[in-house]
Design a protein around this motif. Structure first.
Motif, PDB file in Angstrom:
ATOM      1  N   ILE A   1     -23.913 -67.657  -8.366  1.00 54.82           N
ATOM      2  CA  ILE A   1     -24.922 -67.478  -9.410  1.00 54.82           C
ATOM      3  C   ILE A   1     -24.799 -66.055  -9.926  1.00 54.82           C
ATOM      4  N   ARG A   2     -24.526 -65.922 -11.223  1.00 54.41           N
ATOM      5  CA  ARG A   2     -24.297 -64.603 -11.820  1.00 54.41           C
ATOM      6  C   ARG A   2     -25.361 -64.294 -12.868  1.00 54.41           C
ATOM      7  N   HIS A   3     -25.876 -63.082 -12.797  1.00 55.86           N
ATOM      8  CA  HIS A   3     -26.817 -62.597 -13.806  1.00 55.86           C
ATOM      9  C   HIS A   3     -26.700 -61.082 -13.843  1.00 55.86           C
ATOM     10  N   GLY A   4     -26.403 -60.534 -15.002  1.00 59.21           N
ATOM     11  CA  GLY A   4     -26.164 -59.104 -15.097  1.00 59.21           C
ATOM     12  C   GLY A   4     -25.000 -58.707 -14.210  1.00 59.21           C
ATOM     13  N   ASN A   5     -25.208 -57.703 -13.373  1.00 59.42           N
ATOM     14  CA  ASN A   5     -24.151 -57.252 -12.460  1.00 59.42           C
ATOM     15  C   ASN A   5     -24.216 -57.907 -11.092  1.00 59.42           C
ATOM     16  N   ILE A   6     -25.150 -58.846 -10.915  1.00 58.73           N
ATOM     17  CA  ILE A   6     -25.321 -59.502  -9.618  1.00 58.73           C
ATOM     18  C   ILE A   6     -24.523 -60.798  -9.568  1.00 58.73           C
ATOM     19  N   GLY A   7     -23.798 -60.982  -8.485  1.00 56.23           N
ATOM     20  CA  GLY A   7     -23.097 -62.237  -8.227  1.00 56.23           C
ATOM     21  C   GLY A   7     -23.465 -62.729  -6.846  1.00 56.23           C
ATOM     22  N   LEU A   8     -24.277 -63.774  -6.758  1.00 59.01           N
ATOM     23  CA  LEU A   8     -24.801 -64.282  -5.483  1.00 59.01           C
ATOM     24  C   LEU A   8     -24.049 -65.543  -5.082  1.00 59.01           C
ATOM     25  N   LEU A   9     -23.268 -65.447  -4.025  1.00 59.58           N
ATOM     26  CA  LEU A   9     -22.456 -66.556  -3.525  1.00 59.58           C
ATOM     27  C   LEU A   9     -23.163 -67.210  -2.342  1.00 59.58           C
ATOM     28  N   SER A  10     -23.134 -68.541  -2.291  1.00 61.36           N
ATOM     29  CA  SER A  10     -23.800 -69.247  -1.189  1.00 61.36           C
ATOM     30  C   SER A  10     -22.793 -69.952  -0.293  1.00 61.36           C
ATOM     31  N   ASP A  11     -23.072 -69.947   0.993  1.00 61.07           N
ATOM     32  CA  ASP A  11     -22.438 -70.796   2.012  1.00 61.07           C
ATOM     33  C   ASP A  11     -20.941 -71.036   1.816  1.00 61.07           C
ATOM     34  N   PRO A  12     -20.124 -69.987   1.932  1.00 68.91           N
ATOM     35  CA  PRO A  12     -18.687 -70.160   1.689  1.00 68.91           C
ATOM     36  C   PRO A  12     -17.938 -70.817   2.849  1.00 68.91           C
ATOM     37  N   TRP A  13     -17.572 -72.069   2.665  1.00 65.25           N
ATOM     38  CA  TRP A  13     -16.622 -72.769   3.547  1.00 65.25           C
ATOM     39  C   TRP A  13     -15.576 -73.377   2.631  1.00 65.25           C
ATOM     40  N   TYR A  14     -14.332 -72.895   2.763  1.00 62.90           N
ATOM     41  CA  TYR A  14     -13.317 -73.251   1.767  1.00 62.90           C
ATOM     42  C   TYR A  14     -12.064 -73.890   2.340  1.00 62.90           C
ATOM     43  N   GLU A  15     -11.897 -73.878   3.655  1.00 65.59           N
ATOM     44  CA  GLU A  15     -10.680 -74.459   4.226  1.00 65.59           C
ATOM     45  C   GLU A  15     -10.902 -74.813   5.687  1.00 65.59           C
ATOM     46  N   GLY A  16     -10.045 -75.704   6.176  1.00 63.27           N
ATOM     47  CA  GLY A  16     -10.065 -76.077   7.580  1.00 63.27           C
ATOM     48  C   GLY A  16     -11.139 -77.097   7.902  1.00 63.27           C
ATOM     49  N   PRO A  17     -11.022 -77.748   9.071  1.00 59.47           N
ATOM     50  CA  PRO A  17     -12.011 -78.748   9.482  1.00 59.47           C
ATOM     51  C   PRO A  17     -13.295 -78.099   9.969  1.00 59.47           C
ATOM     52  N   ALA A  18     -14.330 -78.909  10.122  1.00 56.16           N
ATOM     53  CA  ALA A  18     -15.604 -78.461  10.690  1.00 56.16           C
ATOM     54  C   ALA A  18     -16.095 -79.495  11.687  1.00 56.16           C
ATOM     55  N   PHE A  19     -17.009 -79.095  12.523  1.00 56.63           N
ATOM     56  CA  PHE A  19     -17.618 -79.971  13.535  1.00 56.63           C
ATOM     57  C   PHE A  19     -16.556 -80.619  14.417  1.00 56.63           C
ATOM     58  N   HIS A  20     -15.760 -79.748  15.037  1.00 56.78           N
ATOM     59  CA  HIS A  20     -14.744 -80.162  16.000  1.00 56.78           C
ATOM     60  C   HIS A  20     -13.869 -81.298  15.451  1.00 56.78           C
ATOM     61  N   LYS A  21     -13.175 -81.004  14.383  1.00 53.13           N
ATOM     62  CA  LYS A  21     -12.225 -81.945  13.770  1.00 53.13           C
ATOM     63  C   LYS A  21     -12.906 -83.196  13.233  1.00 53.13           C
TER      64      LYS A  21
END
Length: 445
Positions: free
Chosen positions: A13-33
């Motif tokens: 979420i960007r507004h002015g000079n602020i860029g607020l990123l949420s919950d970054p999960w971008y690669e690999g498995p989760a919850f023990h495969k």
């Protein structure tokens, strides 16, 4: 104000000079495969994304929201660029301790109080149940409410959010179920769970009155050979759009890289639905597997589990509860390890792990059981990944009332005499078990 969709539960979420990123999960498995993303985000894209980021909010500790791998891989970039992390102010310091150890700058958000980030951007964190949190973001004249996985499915609960932060312009919310929902033959539970998610969205919209809903936080697939059947009734973006065609709000489906300023764009939403359709079609092409763990390694892992349980709970109270509690808790649980063709009984108060011929409660792979023993969040992970089955009626409830004791410990709750006289906590736990039993078509809880 602009909202850029990145992946799963992650938006910028960007507004002015602020860029607020949420919950970054971008690669690999989760919850023990157990889970995979429908699509991964390449490292160059992540690096470019962090160039537009000033703050990262982590909603809760589950690995599809708090990805240790992300913070390890991109930690130096986060530190070099002076990106500030935001996390809820809670007693459980496991996430905070990790982030501090990595040398990040952190702002801990008190529940219900607005925190100014600058450039007409402020955030208010709202607690949900035991570990989750939502974030209200005011960016200029726009109010965005990020509910991620929060359990907001009743008018009363939605009203609590409205009382805390008011109505919103844009709502980001989960759209499909995300945990074990019965065995292979219990598709009815999964159909019900999928419909409940749509009903939750309807309730949220009725009370919070957004003009736009962005469905997210469900762009995953059960991706193990033991759990991929759980995808059979999952909602997709197409399901959400079809369900709310006549709604007084717009459903804006977004694909990675899509950006909205809050203006409805039916063509972009339709294109995103088509894009996701292609990803769902390939979701089960490659499934993950486990490797067998021998009995000696399981016994060593159990010794570590027993040490944690005995350190964090009163053994005397555990034994008392096992024998005298009117609600059967901490009873011996039998787990069949189908890859080893053997069954094992776990007795938490006695601290024993022994071979047995008794009827099993649960069936799982030896790697799953070892993972549960080695990690305090192991049982929670197992229930989300869904890589197990009930062996007999009531098996899951029996296990949840016994070997899930570390779930309480992770919430800062010690199993002692004080817990036995805390009706609020007991009521919440029993209500959840009753809900599971109802979905299983039983009454044993």
């Amino acid at each position: 104000m602009h909202i850029e969709f990145v992946n799963h539960a992650s938006v910028l979420i960007r507004h002015g000079n602020i860029g607020l990123l949420s919950d970054p999960w971008y690669e690999g498995p989760a919850f023990h495969k157990g889970w995979r993303l429908l699509v991964e985000t390449d490292a160059p894209e992540v690096e470019a994304l962090l160039g537009r980021t000033t703050h990262i909010w982590v909603s809760h500790e589950h690995p599809d929201h708090f990805s240790v791998g992300f913070f390890k891989r991109f930690g130096q970039i986060i530190r070099d660029r002076g990106i500030t992390l935001l996390f809820q102010e809670i007693d459980d310091q496991r996430v905070a301790d990790f982030l501090r150890a990595e040398g990040f700058t952190i702002i801990f958000l008190p529940f219900g109080h607005a925190v100014d980030l600058g450039d007409e951007v402020s955030v208010t964190c709202i607690k949900d149940e035991f570990i989750d949190s939502a974030l209200s973001i005011r960016a200029g004249d726009t109010h965005i409410l990020n509910l991620n996985d929060c359990n907001v499915g009743t008018i009363a609960r939605a009203q609590e959010f409205r009382d805390a932060v008011g109505t919103c312009d844009i709502l980001l919310t989960q759209f499909s179920y995300a945990a074990w929902k019965g065995g292979r033959d219990n598709r009815a539970w999964r159909v019900t769970a999928a419909q409940e998610k749509l009903c939750n969205i309807a309730v949220q919209a009725e009370v919070l009155q957004p003009r736009m809903i962005i469905p997210f936080a469900s762009f995953v697939t059960f991706a193990h050979e033991r759990n991929h059947y759980l995808n059979d009734a999952a909602n997709t973006p197409d399901t959400v759009v079809a369900n709310f065609q006549a709604a007084p709000f717009a459903v804006q489906v977004m694909a990675p890289g899509d950006v909205t300023d809050g203006t409805t764009d039916p063509a972009a939403s339709a294109a995103a639905c088509g894009w996701w359709r292609g990803k769902y079609a390939k979701a089960s092409d490659t499934l993950m597997t486990y490797e067998s763990v021998q009995a000696s390694a399981l016994e060593a892992a159990f010794a570590k589990w027993r040490k944690r349980v005995f350190q964090n709970n009163s053994v005397a109270t555990m034994k008392f509860a096992q024998k005298f509690s009117p609600v059967k808790v901490l009873q011996p649980v039998v787990v069949e390890l189908d890859d080893l063709v053997s069954s094992w009984q776990i007795d938490p108060p006695k601290g024993t792990f022994t071979r047995t011929d008794a009827p099993a409660d649960l069936i799982m792979h030896s790697e799953s059981l070892e993972f549960m023993f080695l990690n305090s969040f192991g049982f929670d992970t197992l229930t989300v990944s869904g890589t197990f089955e009930e062996a007999r009626d009531g098996g899951f409830s029996r296990a949840a009332r016994s070997i899930a004791i570390e779930n309480l410990n992770n919430l800062g709750i010690r199993f002692g005499m004080g817990l036995l006289f805390n009706p609020k906590i007991i009521a919440v736990i029993l209500e959840r078990l009753r809900g599971v039993s109802a979905k299983m078509g039983r009454k044993e809880a």
